[in-house]
Motif scaffolding. Structure first.
Motif, PDB file in Angstrom:
ATOM      1  N   ARG A   1      -2.230  -1.915   7.067  1.00  0.00           N
ATOM      2  CA  ARG A   1      -2.051  -2.955   8.578  1.00  0.00           C
ATOM      3  C   ARG A   1      -2.542  -4.175   8.203  1.00  0.00           C
ATOM      4  N   ALA A   2      -3.561  -4.201   7.460  1.00  0.00           N
ATOM      5  CA  ALA A   2      -3.830  -5.560   7.104  1.00  0.00           C
ATOM      6  C   ALA A   2      -3.127  -6.438   6.195  1.00  0.00           C
TER       7      ALA A   2
ATOM      8  N   VAL B   1       3.527   2.366   9.606  1.00  0.00           N
ATOM      9  CA  VAL B   1       1.885   2.457   9.466  1.00  0.00           C
ATOM     10  C   VAL B   1       1.506   3.215  10.693  1.00  0.00           C
TER      11      VAL B   1
ATOM     12  N   THR C   1       0.870  -1.088  -0.072  1.00  0.00           N
ATOM     13  CA  THR C   1      -0.058   0.124   0.018  1.00  0.00           C
ATOM     14  C   THR C   1       0.779   1.199  -0.024  1.00  0.00           C
ATOM     15  N   ARG C   2       0.716   1.921  -1.139  1.00  0.00           N
ATOM     16  CA  ARG C   2       1.501   3.576  -1.182  1.00  0.00           C
ATOM     17  C   ARG C   2       0.859   4.622  -0.635  1.00  0.00           C
ATOM     18  N   LEU C   3       1.368   5.475   0.000  1.00  0.00           N
ATOM     19  CA  LEU C   3       0.568   6.672   0.457  1.00  0.00           C
ATOM     20  C   LEU C   3       0.591   7.510  -0.643  1.00  0.00           C
TER      21      LEU C   3
ATOM     22  N   ARG D   1      -7.954   7.666   7.379  1.00  0.00           N
ATOM     23  CA  ARG D   1      -6.930   6.587   7.802  1.00  0.00           C
ATOM     24  C   ARG D   1      -6.993   5.170   7.156  1.00  0.00           C
ATOM     25  N   LEU D   2      -7.832   5.426   5.874  1.00  0.00           N
ATOM     26  CA  LEU D   2      -7.911   4.015   4.973  1.00  0.00           C
ATOM     27  C   LEU D   2      -6.590   3.713   4.521  1.00  0.00           C
ATOM     28  N   GLU D   3      -5.765   4.298   4.137  1.00  0.00           N
ATOM     29  CA  GLU D   3      -4.434   3.812   3.650  1.00  0.00           C
ATOM     30  C   GLU D   3      -3.801   2.812   4.826  1.00  0.00           C
ATOM     31  N   GLN D   4      -3.945   3.526   6.117  1.00  0.00           N
ATOM     32  CA  GLN D   4      -3.178   2.780   7.150  1.00  0.00           C
ATOM     33  C   GLN D   4      -4.011   1.661   7.467  1.00  0.00           C
ATOM     34  N   VAL D   5      -5.259   1.643   7.492  1.00  0.00           N
ATOM     35  CA  VAL D   5      -6.053   0.557   7.652  1.00  0.00           C
ATOM     36  C   VAL D   5      -5.740  -0.758   6.594  1.00  0.00           C
ATOM     37  N   ILE D   6      -5.367  -0.309   5.265  1.00  0.00           N
ATOM     38  CA  ILE D   6      -5.229  -1.241   4.285  1.00  0.00           C
ATOM     39  C   ILE D   6      -3.740  -1.787   4.460  1.00  0.00           C
TER      40      ILE D   6
END
Lengths: 271, 271
Positions: free
Chosen positions: A151-152, A175, A128-130, A144-149
């Motif tokens: 972290r998953a 993350v 996942t890229r920021l 914070r969906l980027e961090q959620v994805i």
């Protein structure tokens, strides 16, 4: 302990809150020790900067006094402040007269394995890229969906954190941490003008390094530069400093500057 | 009418909800007429796609039946469904066993001036650019700070909508609408593989155009292409179609294909 909403014990939030509808707000996660919120001025300063950039109107003196009171009641643990733009009607347009809503939540002290700090951690290579968004870069906002994805992407416990790159492949941060590297005695961390969260511990360590005469640099970091680093570590305002031992095929020793800054962080968080 | 949370009347939400904490969820805004949720299959299809891409587990049959029951009780108006990943603990990691939380909210019919549809609208040139994030592109997720910031750029009523470009300057969409242009008889709309919301009315109009034998194209659109368009319009599933008369120094007549699709949209929303 109970959460507080606008200074009152509460366990529920208005369904009209714009924090829910659009992630329209900010948050701070603050370590609490001996009834004190740690690094409070830095947390409040980042929050005020976020409010200013998002045009969220809040009573910052009241926020400070509530944080102090809540931390005193919590004693030891982690305090999370969520500040939203308050209730909204239909549509994205913010109400210019809206007052921010303050949500305080307490939890027990973070239970990270001590070995993370002692022996260092391995970073997961997040795919996942920021995304690049200068208008939001640096802020600890609620989108914070980027961090959620990210972290998953991993569930194993071999990786204590993940490393996130931006869309151009620059090394940005963990993350839930900021990242530093040391190269020939210079302490280097990513420029967060395009993306990333400007962490409170990152700011504090840059300040402490300068006080000690350690040269610092805020710049774009490539994976090549990461490879040639002498030391690498991640940090945040809850766990302090974790040396980074490995990332993908790369590995580093735990270095002396990392240990020095870790000791400083530990002292700040044991206050 | 009352909102529902997980099928029960409620006016408040758990403070632990991940929709609040991280914008970890999706939403749909659905026109309701005569007790029926309009374009329901398209809304549910986009929602299911979003759940799949974000790995949110939800009971889609239950969501459908609740939407039908809520719309029946609402009668006329706008139904908003927010679907979050449910409660979370500390940290970004999603709980793989979490069940989505369903929040239904009703409001009266949208009160846009009829002149928007009749004579067309002027688009505000938003300085806020959409960031590139293929992992979220197309989804109607709860991370909407870009739209909040963009919508705050204008307060006048001369501009009914704003036009958003991506970071590379491509023409993407309105703040709460999708955008189409017509050039030499071809109906053209932006490719949303990098950013943007894949609107339900956009999908429906593409489908209707194909049924009528009108050639369609989903592609990258430059400001130059916008300038040379014969017709421009914006659309969403609540107001239908608004012709675009002007954007910055550009202007267009209200064209015949716009009127044809507007009539189709109106019929769908007057169902």
């Amino acid at each position: 302990m109970d959460s507080w909403v606008d200074g009152q014990p509460a366990d529920a939030l208005s369904l009209k809150d714009r924090g829910l509808a659009y992630g329209d707000g900010l948050f701070e996660t603050i370590a609490v020790k001996g009834g004190q919120p740690l690094l409070l001025d830095r947390h409040l300063s980042r929050l005020a900067d976020g409010c200013s950039r998002l045009a969220i109107t809040a009573d910052h003196a009241l926020i400070r006094s509530e944080l102090l009171a809540y931390a005193k009641a919590l004693g030891e643990g982690v305090l999370k402040l969520i500040l939203t733009r308050g209730d909204g009607l239909r549509g994205y347009a913010p109400d210019p007269s809206a007052q921010a809503r303050r949500i305080l939540q307490g939890s027990p002290p973070a239970a990270y394995p001590a070995v993370h700090g002692e022996q260092g951690v391995r970073l997961f290579p997040c795919a996942t890229r920021l995304s690049r968004q200068p208008l939001l870069a640096g802020l600890k906002h609620l989108n914070r969906l980027e961090q959620v994805i990210a972290r998953a992407e991993w569930q194993d416990t071999d990786h204590a954190e993940g490393l996130m790159l931006d869309q151009a492949g620059r090394v940005i941060e963990g993350v839930f941490s900021n990242l530093f590297l040391v190269r020939e005695g210079v302490l280097i961390t990513a420029d967060l003008k395009r993306c990333g969260v400007a962490g409170v511990m990152r700011a504090e360590l840059l300040f402490q390094a300068k006080s000690l005469g350690i040269p610092t640099q805020i710049t774009d970091i490539s994976l090549d530069q990461l490879q040639w680093a002498d030391e690498v570590f991640v940090c945040n305002s809850v766990y302090g400093v974790w040396p980074v031992r490995a990332f993908a095929a790369l590995s580093w020793p735990v270095g002396p500057l990392t240990r020095k800054l870790q000791t400083i962080a530990r002292a700040l968080l044991d206050a």
